[in-house]
Design an enzyme around this catalytic site. Structure first.
Site, PDB file in Angstrom:
ATOM      1  N   LEU A   1       0.830  -1.191   0.000  1.00  0.00           N
ATOM      2  CA  LEU A   1       0.000   0.000   0.000  1.00  0.00           C
ATOM      3  C   LEU A   1       0.877   1.257   0.000  1.00  0.00           C
ATOM      4  O   LEU A   1       0.625   2.217  -0.737  1.00  0.00           O
ATOM      5  CB  LEU A   1      -0.862  -0.039   1.264  1.00  0.00           C
ATOM      6  CG  LEU A   1      -2.059   0.843   1.290  1.00  0.00           C
ATOM      7  CD1 LEU A   1      -3.009   0.434   0.188  1.00  0.00           C
ATOM      8  CD2 LEU A   1      -2.759   0.708   2.648  1.00  0.00           C
TER       9      LEU A   1
ATOM     10  N   ASP B   1      -0.314  -7.468  -3.944  1.00  0.00           N
ATOM     11  CA  ASP B   1       0.159  -6.076  -3.913  1.00  0.00           C
ATOM     12  C   ASP B   1       0.086  -5.429  -5.290  1.00  0.00           C
ATOM     13  O   ASP B   1      -0.053  -4.213  -5.407  1.00  0.00           O
ATOM     14  CB  ASP B   1       1.598  -5.994  -3.386  1.00  0.00           C
ATOM     15  CG  ASP B   1       1.627  -6.006  -1.862  1.00  0.00           C
ATOM     16  OD1 ASP B   1       0.593  -5.687  -1.250  1.00  0.00           O
ATOM     17  OD2 ASP B   1       2.677  -6.349  -1.291  1.00  0.00           O
TER      18      ASP B   1
ATOM     19  N   ILE C   1      16.377 -14.943   6.234  1.00  0.00           N
ATOM     20  CA  ILE C   1      17.420 -15.566   5.414  1.00  0.00           C
ATOM     21  C   ILE C   1      17.071 -15.429   3.931  1.00  0.00           C
ATOM     22  O   ILE C   1      17.897 -15.074   3.104  1.00  0.00           O
ATOM     23  CB  ILE C   1      17.570 -17.063   5.785  1.00  0.00           C
ATOM     24  CG1 ILE C   1      18.154 -17.184   7.189  1.00  0.00           C
ATOM     25  CG2 ILE C   1      18.444 -17.791   4.767  1.00  0.00           C
ATOM     26  CD1 ILE C   1      18.237 -18.598   7.710  1.00  0.00           C
TER      27      ILE C   1
ATOM     28  N   GLN D   1      15.707   0.412  14.981  1.00  0.00           N
ATOM     29  CA  GLN D   1      17.166   0.561  14.965  1.00  0.00           C
ATOM     30  C   GLN D   1      17.816  -0.736  14.512  1.00  0.00           C
ATOM     31  O   GLN D   1      18.754  -0.756  13.713  1.00  0.00           O
ATOM     32  CB  GLN D   1      17.695   0.877  16.368  1.00  0.00           C
ATOM     33  CG  GLN D   1      17.272   2.202  16.944  1.00  0.00           C
ATOM     34  CD  GLN D   1      17.735   2.324  18.399  1.00  0.00           C
ATOM     35  OE1 GLN D   1      18.796   1.835  18.772  1.00  0.00           O
ATOM     36  NE2 GLN D   1      16.941   2.967  19.228  1.00  0.00           N
TER      37      GLN D   1
ATOM     38  N   GLY E   1     -13.945 -19.114  -6.664  1.00  0.00           N
ATOM     39  CA  GLY E   1     -13.557 -20.130  -5.699  1.00  0.00           C
ATOM     40  C   GLY E   1     -13.258 -21.443  -6.395  1.00  0.00           C
ATOM     41  O   GLY E   1     -13.416 -21.571  -7.600  1.00  0.00           O
TER      42      GLY E   1
ATOM     43  N   CYS F   1     -17.061 -15.581 -11.706  1.00  0.00           N
ATOM     44  CA  CYS F   1     -16.359 -16.840 -11.961  1.00  0.00           C
ATOM     45  C   CYS F   1     -17.111 -18.019 -11.351  1.00  0.00           C
ATOM     46  O   CYS F   1     -18.133 -18.425 -11.892  1.00  0.00           O
ATOM     47  CB  CYS F   1     -14.914 -16.733 -11.489  1.00  0.00           C
ATOM     48  SG  CYS F   1     -13.827 -17.819 -12.428  1.00  0.00           S
TER      49      CYS F   1
ATOM     50  N   MET G   1     -20.604 -17.190 -11.130  1.00  0.00           N
ATOM     51  CA  MET G   1     -21.359 -17.308 -12.385  1.00  0.00           C
ATOM     52  C   MET G   1     -21.708 -18.773 -12.598  1.00  0.00           C
ATOM     53  O   MET G   1     -22.836 -19.112 -12.981  1.00  0.00           O
ATOM     54  CB  MET G   1     -20.503 -16.762 -13.531  1.00  0.00           C
ATOM     55  CG  MET G   1     -21.114 -16.911 -14.906  1.00  0.00           C
ATOM     56  SD  MET G   1     -20.574 -18.428 -15.732  1.00  0.00           S
ATOM     57  CE  MET G   1     -20.770 -17.955 -17.445  1.00  0.00           C
TER      58      MET G   1
ATOM     59  N   ARG H   1     -10.597 -23.086 -14.846  1.00  0.00           N
ATOM     60  CA  ARG H   1     -10.426 -24.223 -15.761  1.00  0.00           C
ATOM     61  C   ARG H   1     -11.746 -24.623 -16.420  1.00  0.00           C
ATOM     62  O   ARG H   1     -11.781 -25.135 -17.513  1.00  0.00           O
ATOM     63  CB  ARG H   1      -9.962 -25.469 -14.980  1.00  0.00           C
ATOM     64  CG  ARG H   1      -8.545 -25.413 -14.570  1.00  0.00           C
ATOM     65  CD  ARG H   1      -8.088 -26.717 -13.928  1.00  0.00           C
ATOM     66  NE  ARG H   1      -6.994 -26.385 -13.043  1.00  0.00           N
ATOM     67  CZ  ARG H   1      -5.766 -26.116 -13.451  1.00  0.00           C
ATOM     68  NH1 ARG H   1      -5.460 -26.167 -14.723  1.00  0.00           N
ATOM     69  NH2 ARG H   1      -4.831 -25.785 -12.582  1.00  0.00           N
TER      70      ARG H   1
ATOM     71  N   HIS I   1     -13.028 -11.981 -14.168  1.00  0.00           N
ATOM     72  CA  HIS I   1     -12.842 -11.310 -12.872  1.00  0.00           C
ATOM     73  C   HIS I   1     -12.850  -9.788 -13.024  1.00  0.00           C
ATOM     74  O   HIS I   1     -11.784  -9.173 -13.130  1.00  0.00           O
ATOM     75  CB  HIS I   1     -11.528 -11.760 -12.238  1.00  0.00           C
ATOM     76  CG  HIS I   1     -11.577 -13.149 -11.721  1.00  0.00           C
ATOM     77  ND1 HIS I   1     -12.058 -13.459 -10.466  1.00  0.00           N
ATOM     78  CD2 HIS I   1     -11.265 -14.321 -12.311  1.00  0.00           C
ATOM     79  CE1 HIS I   1     -12.013 -14.769 -10.294  1.00  0.00           C
ATOM     80  NE2 HIS I   1     -11.535 -15.326 -11.388  1.00  0.00           N
TER      81      HIS I   1
ATOM     82  N   GLU J   1     -13.353  -7.627 -10.836  1.00  0.00           N
ATOM     83  CA  GLU J   1     -12.837  -6.929  -9.642  1.00  0.00           C
ATOM     84  C   GLU J   1     -11.399  -6.443  -9.819  1.00  0.00           C
ATOM     85  O   GLU J   1     -10.979  -5.501  -9.154  1.00  0.00           O
ATOM     86  CB  GLU J   1     -12.966  -7.822  -8.399  1.00  0.00           C
ATOM     87  CG  GLU J   1     -12.038  -9.023  -8.293  1.00  0.00           C
ATOM     88  CD  GLU J   1     -12.524 -10.262  -9.053  1.00  0.00           C
ATOM     89  OE1 GLU J   1     -13.410 -10.120  -9.927  1.00  0.00           O
ATOM     90  OE2 GLU J   1     -12.006 -11.361  -8.798  1.00  0.00           O
TER      91      GLU J   1
HETATM   92  N1  GLN Z   1     -13.278 -23.385  -9.855  1.00  0.00           N
HETATM   93  C1  GLN Z   1     -13.808 -22.756 -11.028  1.00  0.00           C
HETATM   94  C2  GLN Z   1     -12.971 -23.062 -12.253  1.00  0.00           C
HETATM   95  O1  GLN Z   1     -11.823 -23.437 -12.163  1.00  0.00           O
HETATM   96  C3  GLN Z   1     -13.912 -21.261 -10.829  1.00  0.00           C
HETATM   97  C4  GLN Z   1     -12.598 -20.579 -10.667  1.00  0.00           C
HETATM   98  C5  GLN Z   1     -12.713 -19.197 -10.100  1.00  0.00           C
HETATM   99  O2  GLN Z   1     -13.729 -18.841  -9.517  1.00  0.00           O
HETATM  100  N2  GLN Z   1     -11.667 -18.406 -10.182  1.00  0.00           N
HETATM  101  O3  GLN Z   1     -13.470 -22.949 -13.352  1.00  0.00           O
END
Ligand code: GLN
Length: 548
Positions: A18, A70, A147, A191, A352, A379, A382, A460, A505, A507
């Site tokens: 940030l 980041d 390290i 320090q 997810g 994703c 959807m 995928r 995505h 976002e």
């Molecule tokens: N698990 C789902 C896929 O691989 C969705 C992936 C995700 O939401 N980024 O297609």
């Protein structure tokens, strides 16, 4: 070209990303062009195979790299061009060196950390610093004293010799812990961490001190003397009250802009123009409205896991002068959606992986769809929307995704042919920016104000075209299509205040002052719903009846 290196001391999670993003923003607002880069000392080649619990969200770049989150701060705070060269890990560096060694590039020499690994790091820094910028910012992940950070610190020390010490600015971010018992801030850890840097041969030019309490004048004297940093270069970075968007202006208030002007040899008095940013801060502090969004995901305990989603929601809120509260709901424990989602103004199901929590996500979609509550599915969100529609509207009760096993009777979401041959997990998903053509007569096209768009992917599995006719016939419109592969990227419902699922995505491309159009319109719809239903107080009065 000038270089700024940002290191961190004492503890991790100090907000180096940030702070680096904020420095980039200050420089841009002084009229300069910047590049931004993160060097991560861990051994994974990239964070793509790491659990969100380990590393938070995996950020995706246009060119299809899975990268440190980041980079999201960098993209949100600056206009730097972010790509695979913007993030290097120890693993990526070693990968390259080992590949060269196998190829025989080292001509019989023994391959060593110095010079071979450090040379490769320096090459990475050069690649990250695009030639058309004025200042290249490079953040070193991890904590000085670890390290695994050593080769990176050695490399930046050498780098400053190569390009000239006066062309490099070393910024060290450190922590002043506050001891409640004695009621004072402590400088000793700082320090010591500066001592560690000096052992390697790096003398910081600027010390940025994270602190929850204001620093006293004596404290500045002490830090300056013990850390060998000019007094005016000891900068306080106090914990922010409202929002991370305060960080850049607070740093300027502390005089960091003057130090940058001097380092860069700019006209004395050059100032960073924060006018538009102040407007944004005002909205964040004093919004006119509020909405509550239910975010249904598996990693709700960890803010970093859905970082870009929380950010995109906040940006969309700013566009509507609205504070967006997020009700975080565990997908794996969501049994009765109407209990857990009651009262929210919109539902967001983020991306997810895996079976755990998928049924909870489907329950959330069904509830939002049937209750006419604004829904945005990203994703996996959807894919959950497609499964819900197939099961509960299109008459396919066994519909599911093949992510949980290939042997399912109604695979409405399935693996693409190319993916079936893949064995390695790292870097093998459908990654990066792909084109998408939107039906001009769709909510999405109206939101974007365009019908040709490009968005980033990381998945995928895909909407299975074998079910397209059936699902469309039942009312689930496929309004966004990848023109090259004929893949469904966006689904929508017409007879609903806002129901949009996107395979990509969005976002990742939202900015504080340029919210993503879909998030913006999603929050707009949520706000409309909230306003139609009255204020929370009105609702409480009427709470005998079911308002959801
Ligand atoms: N698990 C789902 C896929 O691989 C969705 C992936 C995700 O939401 N980024 O297609």
């Amino acid at each position: 070209m000038k270089y700024i290196f940002v290191t961190g001391g004492v503890v991790s999670s100090l907000g180096k990303g940030l702070t680096s993003g904020a420095l980039g923003m200050i420089l841009e607002r002084m009229g300069l062009r910047v590049s931004m880069q993160k060097l991560d000392p861990y051994i994974n080649v990239d964070p793509g195979t790491m659990s969100p619990y380990q590393h938070g969200e995996v950020y995706v770049t246009d060119d299809g790299s899975e990268a440190d989150l980041d980079l999201g701060h960098y993209e949100r705070f600056t206009h730097a061009r972010i790509s695979g060269d913007s993030n290097y890990t120890t693993g990526k560096i070693y990968n390259e060196v080992i590949r060269k060694e196998r190829r025989g590039d080292y001509l019989g020499r023994t391959v060593q950390v110095i010079p071979h690994i450090t040379d490769e790091i320096k090459r990475a820094i050069r690649r990250g610093a695009s030639s058309d910028v004025d200042v290249a910012l490079c953040e070193i992940g991890g904590t000085v004293g670890d390290i695994e950070s050593l080769p990176f610190l050695e490399a930046i020390r050498q780098f400053s010799l190569d390009v000239g010490r006066k062309n490099c600015l070393f910024v060290h971010l450190t922590l002043l812990p506050f001891l409640r018992a004695s009621g004072e801030l402590k400088t000793k850890p700082s320090q010591q961490s500066v001592g560690k840097l000096r052992e390697i041969g790096i003398v910081p030019d600027i010390l940025i001190c994270r602190t929850e309490q204001p620093m006293t004048s004596e404290m500045r004297d002490k830090l300056s003397m013990f850390c060998n940093v000019e007094r005016r270069s000891v900068i306080e970075e106090r914990d922010v009250d409202f929002s991370i968007y305060e960080v850049p202006v607070n740093l300027v208030r502390e005089g960091i802009d003057e130090l940058l002007v001097e380092f860069l040899g700019l006209k004395p008095g050059t100032q960073a123009d924060f006018e538009t940013w102040y407007g944004l801060l005002e909205t964040v502090r004093n919004p006119d409205f509020e909405v509550e969004i239910g975010l249904v995901g598996k990693y709700i305990q960890l803010d970093d896991a859905y970082k870009s989603h929380y950010e995109a929601l906040a940006h969309a809120g700013i566009a509507h002068r609205t504070r967006v509260r997020v009700r975080k709901i565990g997908a794996d424990t969501l049994e009765v959606a109407s209990d857990e989602l009651r009262g929210v103004d919109g539902v967001l199901v983020p991306g997810g992986f895996g079976e755990r929590g998928f049924e909870g996500k489907i329950r959330a979609v069904q509830w939002a769809r049937e209750g006419r509550v604004p829904y945005l599915g990203v994703c996996y969100g959807m894919q959950a929307a497609v499964v819900d529609y197939a099961r509960h509207v299109a008459g396919l009760p066994n519909a599911t995704t093949t992510e949980f096993g290939a042997d399912v009777s109604e695979p409405v979401i399935s693996l693409m042919e190319e993916q079936k041959r893949i064995k390695d997990l790292g870097g093998t998903m459908r990654l990066g920016a792909f084109a998408c053509r939107l039906d001009p007569d769709s909510r999405s096209a109206r939101a974007y104000g365009a019908s040709e768009i490009s968005e980033r992917h990381r998945h995928r599995y895909e909407y299975n075209n074998a079910y397209r006719e059936r699902l469309e016939g039942a009312g689930l419109r496929s309004v966004g299509i990848n023109p090259d592969l004929d893949l469904v990227e966006v689904v929508e419902l017409d007879d609903h205040p806002f129901f949009v699922g996107v395979q990509y995505h969005p976002e990742f491309k939202s900015r504080p002052l340029e919210p993503h159009p879909l998030f913006r319109d999603f929050i707009g719809a949520a706000l409309e719903r909230r306003q139609r239903r009255g204020t929370p107080d009105d609702r409480r009065d009427a709470s005998r009846g079911d308002l959801t």
